[in-house]
Write a protein that holds these residues in place. Structure first.
Motif, mmCIF file in Angstrom:
data_model
loop_
_atom_site.group_PDB
_atom_site.id
_atom_site.type_symbol
_atom_site.label_atom_id
_atom_site.label_comp_id
_atom_site.label_asym_id
_atom_site.label_seq_id
_atom_site.Cartn_x
_atom_site.Cartn_y
_atom_site.Cartn_z
ATOM 1 N N THR A 173 -1.917 2.818 -5.330
ATOM 2 C CA THR A 173 -3.200 2.631 -5.660
ATOM 3 C C THR A 173 -4.142 3.597 -6.693
ATOM 4 O OG1 THR A 173 -3.146 2.265 -3.416
ATOM 5 C CG2 THR A 173 -5.380 2.454 -4.064
ATOM 6 N N LYS A 174 -3.491 4.716 -6.794
ATOM 7 C CA LYS A 174 -3.918 5.908 -7.584
ATOM 8 C C LYS A 174 -3.638 5.940 -8.971
ATOM 9 C CE LYS A 174 -4.831 6.796 -3.059
ATOM 10 N NZ LYS A 174 -5.723 6.251 -2.371
ATOM 11 N N GLU B 226 4.263 16.404 0.549
ATOM 12 C CA GLU B 226 3.399 16.029 -0.660
ATOM 13 C C GLU B 226 3.357 17.462 -1.471
ATOM 14 O OE1 GLU B 226 -0.522 15.197 0.757
ATOM 15 O OE2 GLU B 226 0.223 13.537 2.101
ATOM 16 N N TYR C 276 -2.047 13.868 3.643
ATOM 17 C CA TYR C 276 -2.908 12.882 3.462
ATOM 18 C C TYR C 276 -3.227 12.321 4.994
ATOM 19 C CZ TYR C 276 -5.015 8.281 3.330
ATOM 20 O OH TYR C 276 -5.654 7.067 3.335
ATOM 21 N N ASN D 38 -2.421 17.034 -0.336
ATOM 22 C CA ASN D 38 -3.804 16.604 -0.285
ATOM 23 C C ASN D 38 -4.408 17.094 0.846
ATOM 24 O OD1 ASN D 38 -6.227 14.652 -0.222
ATOM 25 N ND2 ASN D 38 -4.993 12.746 0.005
ATOM 26 N N THR E 194 2.203 11.098 -5.176
ATOM 27 C CA THR E 194 1.100 10.332 -5.659
ATOM 28 C C THR E 194 -0.003 11.164 -6.593
ATOM 29 O OG1 THR E 194 1.073 9.185 -3.817
ATOM 30 C CG2 THR E 194 -1.104 9.391 -4.376
ATOM 31 N N ALA F 49 -1.572 -0.417 -3.493
ATOM 32 C CA ALA F 49 -0.278 -0.711 -3.596
ATOM 33 C C ALA F 49 0.624 0.577 -3.366
ATOM 34 C CB ALA F 49 0.344 -1.145 -5.049
ATOM 35 N N SER G 131 1.417 6.306 -3.362
ATOM 36 C CA SER G 131 0.376 5.371 -3.109
ATOM 37 C C SER G 131 0.014 4.897 -4.734
ATOM 38 C CB SER G 131 -0.798 5.999 -2.506
ATOM 39 O OG SER G 131 -1.873 5.191 -2.922
ATOM 40 N N ILE H 93 5.328 4.320 2.680
ATOM 41 C CA ILE H 93 5.835 5.438 3.507
ATOM 42 C C ILE H 93 6.352 4.851 4.649
ATOM 43 C CG2 ILE H 93 4.911 7.488 4.671
ATOM 44 C CD1 ILE H 93 2.641 7.577 2.436
ATOM 45 N N SER I 31 0.744 -1.083 -0.213
ATOM 46 C CA SER I 31 -0.152 -0.024 -0.223
ATOM 47 C C SER I 31 0.745 1.253 0.006
ATOM 48 C CB SER I 31 -0.764 0.126 1.236
ATOM 49 O OG SER I 31 -0.177 0.103 2.325
ATOM 50 N N GLY I 32 0.519 2.433 -0.096
ATOM 51 C CA GLY I 32 1.202 3.804 -0.101
ATOM 52 C C GLY I 32 1.381 3.769 1.142
ATOM 53 N N MET I 33 0.544 3.511 2.361
ATOM 54 C CA MET I 33 1.031 3.488 3.936
ATOM 55 C C MET I 33 2.157 2.633 4.018
ATOM 56 S SD MET I 33 -0.340 6.183 4.810
ATOM 57 C CE MET I 33 0.319 5.867 6.451
ATOM 58 N N ASP J 106 6.132 12.813 -1.574
ATOM 59 C CA ASP J 106 5.110 11.792 -1.936
ATOM 60 C C ASP J 106 4.694 12.250 -3.326
ATOM 61 O OD1 ASP J 106 2.555 10.754 -2.395
ATOM 62 O OD2 ASP J 106 1.978 10.671 -0.292
HETATM 63 N N1 PLP Z 1 -0.224 9.424 0.032
HETATM 64 C C1 PLP Z 1 -1.346 10.192 -0.630
HETATM 65 C C2 PLP Z 1 -1.214 11.580 -1.196
HETATM 66 C C3 PLP Z 1 -2.591 9.501 -0.635
HETATM 67 O O1 PLP Z 1 -3.691 10.208 -1.073
HETATM 68 C C4 PLP Z 1 -2.843 8.306 -0.122
HETATM 69 C C5 PLP Z 1 -4.135 7.758 -0.062
HETATM 70 O O2 PLP Z 1 -5.120 8.169 -0.407
HETATM 71 C C6 PLP Z 1 -1.690 7.661 0.413
HETATM 72 C C7 PLP Z 1 -0.713 8.336 0.368
HETATM 73 C C8 PLP Z 1 -1.604 6.178 0.987
HETATM 74 O O3 PLP Z 1 -2.020 5.310 0.187
HETATM 75 P P1 PLP Z 1 -2.601 3.798 0.306
HETATM 76 O O4 PLP Z 1 -3.978 4.054 0.305
HETATM 77 O O5 PLP Z 1 -2.469 3.123 -0.983
HETATM 78 O O6 PLP Z 1 -2.028 3.122 1.416
#
Ligand code: PLP
Length: 399
Positions: free
Chosen positions: A210-211, A155, A112, A159, A188, A221, A208, A91, A86-88, A186
């Protein structure tokens, strides 16, 4: 693949990392295996000792992940990349690899929600403190650098306010003070198609995936990109031991598939978002539009300098009260009420009660996130249809 950086972005997003096998499969197969055979006990030992290359166990690496990692490293112009679940996961692996108890992190005041929570409520439990600072004002920012500072984290665009931070100026300021402080960005909201922080002086990029990287709303992811040395440390410690947040081979396959169309998806996200932002800017129900492509947006000039285009994300504040806005948004027919971003579908969410609900009301105010802020991830639908859906709702808010 030879001379990866000499090939264009589109070519690399498709071809880099591809693994040719005996079957001649066009797409790298999914290596759905948890572990790898050793020819001998000695070979296994040599791999563990790092004396011989080769796969060991899929929490360390796996060919399906290698393919996605090589693509992302090439697109971000980094030496190496590491995939995470995941993004988390990415990170936290990058941060746990970078700090020990007693160290300090300087982070942007707008992040975020879960990243904010990790830094503010999580790492503090283990003796790592974070100061949240407005990094637009560099004079004020540099006053917070101390011998304890080990990581700068931000970031851009942030966000959910889309605040723009000047990557080059921040990295130069930090590295002038102490070249060993790690600047982690970040990326993302942009993806490497729109912005490449490593080329601007940052040390590490996290995503992330995932986006936009995946782009189809069907995978969670993340990635870390940086020097081969740092990525090796994240792989063999931050991810292997501290988080265990390893990506599955199937999800890595989907990421590699999504990446093949990153540039054309981003172009469409950007052009749709520009049209939606212009519409919202002129609608009487809208009080404020946060979109870096509007010339009167505070970060417009820096965004123009460091981003190829202004991205697919925007936020708005409406003149109506929070409950009235919420009820109106319930009538959206095409746009979907959902968190996440970067998908084909246009997604609308209320930051204070959803993605940023980890902030207290006071913390939201300090981060400049208003109670009424609505975030929109502009999708890939026909822009006229997105605008018509938003208009049908906004018109009901004009008395
Ligand atoms: N970084 C940003 C800018 C995000 O918007 C998000 C999730 O929305 C994340 C990190 C975390 O990513 P993940 O949901 O894939 O763990």
């Amino acid at each position: 693949m030879e001379n990866k950086q000499k090939l264009g972005f589109a070519t690399r997003q498709i071809h880099v990392g591809k693994i040719k096998d005996a079957s001649g499969a066009l797409c790298t197969p999914i290596y759905q295996t948890s572990t790898f055979e050793f020819e001998t006990v000695q070979q296994g030992g040599a791999r563990f000792a790092g004396e011989e290359p080769g796969y060991i166990y899929s929490r360390l690496s796996n060919p399906s992940l290698t393919q996605a990692e090589e693509k992302l490293a090439s697109l971000e112009n980094g030496e190496a990349a590491l995939a995470a679940a995941s993004g988390m996961g990415a990170i936290s692996a990058a941060l746990w690899t970078s700090v020990v108890a007693g160290d300090e992190i300087l982070a942007s005041d707008t992040l975020y929600g879960c990243t904010f929570s990790l830094l503010c409520h999580g790492m503090t439990k283990f003796g790592v403190d974070t100061k949240f600072i407005d990094m637009v004002n560099l004079e004020n920012f540099q006053k917070h650098l101390t011998p304890k500072t080990k990581v700068i984290y931000f970031e851009t665009p942030c966000n959910p306010t889309l605040k723009i931070l000047d990557i080059k100026a921040i990295a130069e300021t930090v590295h002038k003070y102490n070249p060993s402080i790690r600047v982690i960005v970040d990326n993302t909201f942009c993806s490497p198609y729109l912005q490449r922080p490593l080329e601007l002086g940052a040390d590490v990029v996290v995503h992330s995936a995932t986006k936009y990287i995946n782009g189809h709303g069907d995978v969670i992811a993340g990635f870390i990109v940086g020097t081969a040395e740092f990525i090796g440390q994240c792989r063999t410690f931050g991810l292997k031991d501290m988080t265990g947040a390893v990506l599955s081979p199937f999800d890595a396959f989907l990421i590699a598939r999504g990446l093949k169309t990153l540039d054309i998806r981003m172009e469409r996200h950007c052009s749709n978002a520009r049209k939606v932002a212009e519409f919202l800017y002129s609608h009487p129900a809208v009080d404020k539009v946060y979109y870096p492509g509007l010339p009167d947006f505070k970060g417009y000039e820096v965004a123009r300098k460091q981003m190829k285009d202004f991205g697919g994300m925007l936020s708005i504040e409406l003149k109506a009260g929070r409950d009235e806005v919420a009820n109106a948004l319930n009538s959206l027919r095409l746009c979907t009420i959902a968190v996440s971003l970067g998908d084909a579908e246009t997604l609308v969410e209320h930051a204070a009660s959803m993605t940023h609900s980890t902030y207290t009301p006071e913390e939201l105010a300090a981060a400049g996130i208003s109670e009424g802020l609505v975030r929109i991830s502009v999708g890939l639908e026909d822009p006229d249809d997105i605008i018509a859906d938003l208009k049908s709702v906004l018109d009901t808010l004009v008395s």
